[in-house]
Design a protein around this motif. Sequence first.
Motif, PDB file in Angstrom:
ATOM      1  N   MET A  51       0.812  -1.211   0.000  1.00  0.00           N
ATOM      2  CA  MET A  51       0.000   0.000   0.000  1.00  0.00           C
ATOM      3  C   MET A  51       0.850   1.267   0.000  1.00  0.00           C
ATOM      4  SD  MET A  51      -3.136  -1.135   2.450  1.00  0.00           S
ATOM      5  CE  MET A  51      -4.208   0.201   1.978  1.00  0.00           C
ATOM      6  N   SER A  52       2.083   1.181   0.481  1.00  0.00           N
ATOM      7  CA  SER A  52       2.954   2.367   0.479  1.00  0.00           C
ATOM      8  C   SER A  52       3.864   2.393  -0.734  1.00  0.00           C
ATOM      9  CB  SER A  52       3.786   2.409   1.756  1.00  0.00           C
ATOM     10  OG  SER A  52       4.642   1.284   1.818  1.00  0.00           O
ATOM     11  N   ARG A  53       3.548   1.603  -1.751  1.00  0.00           N
ATOM     12  CA  ARG A  53       4.328   1.580  -2.996  1.00  0.00           C
ATOM     13  C   ARG A  53       4.284   2.952  -3.648  1.00  0.00           C
ATOM     14  NH1 ARG A  53       2.073   2.293  -8.497  1.00  0.00           N
ATOM     15  NH2 ARG A  53       3.547   1.364  -9.912  1.00  0.00           N
ATOM     16  N   LYS A  54       5.463   3.453  -3.977  1.00  0.00           N
ATOM     17  CA  LYS A  54       5.550   4.731  -4.687  1.00  0.00           C
ATOM     18  C   LYS A  54       5.959   4.425  -6.116  1.00  0.00           C
ATOM     19  CE  LYS A  54       8.046   9.078  -4.975  1.00  0.00           C
ATOM     20  NZ  LYS A  54       8.298   8.941  -6.388  1.00  0.00           N
ATOM     21  N   GLY A  55       5.110   4.789  -7.041  1.00  0.00           N
ATOM     22  CA  GLY A  55       5.420   4.536  -8.446  1.00  0.00           C
ATOM     23  C   GLY A  55       6.631   5.334  -8.900  1.00  0.00           C
TER      24      GLY A  55
END
Length: 195
Positions: A51-55
């Motif tokens: 959920m904290s994935r930064k593209g």
Amino acid sequence: MSHAAPSAERSLDRAAQAESSDATPALTPFSPCAAPSSENATTIAARRALMSRKGLTVEEAAQRAHARRRDAGTSRRMGRNDWLMIAAAASGGWLAWRGSTLSSQAPLLIGYALLALVLVALLARATRTPSRSPLDTFYLPDEMPATSEDIALLRRLAGEDAELEAITNAWWRSMAPIRKGDIRLALELRRAKRG
């Protein structure tokens, strides 16, 4: 008569309580912080990472790879071939100098031959090695763009897991392309859920 009435009422009350306990399950206290029994620390950590994935946009990934290439160029160490060329050039120069001071033709020719070999090796290396390494070699494994097989795997995983589908739906609308690291995060969540 008076003793029979209270006992009948008591038995009716007990029967009503038994029926109500059968009809409605026992209520447990609700806590918004309480996780289901299937959750563990691995699942929570995998979900948080997903959920904290930064593209990472194409420009950001290229800037990072460019910085790594620049750092690699400044901290490049001499290899074995470099040391061999330096040793051959020094030996050739010394033999050529020694042959000229002693007026001996054999050491002079051997020295010039060694210097010529070093010069040819340097020219071959300069023409065959690009001045700058390709930028693709400086991407980290997680920064590489996802392949078509990776995208198909992600779609299949999202079809099997409603939570993963809800999280990854925003990825398709993002300007940042899906990368190998994103596929790894999805696989880690699935692995953590399966235990």
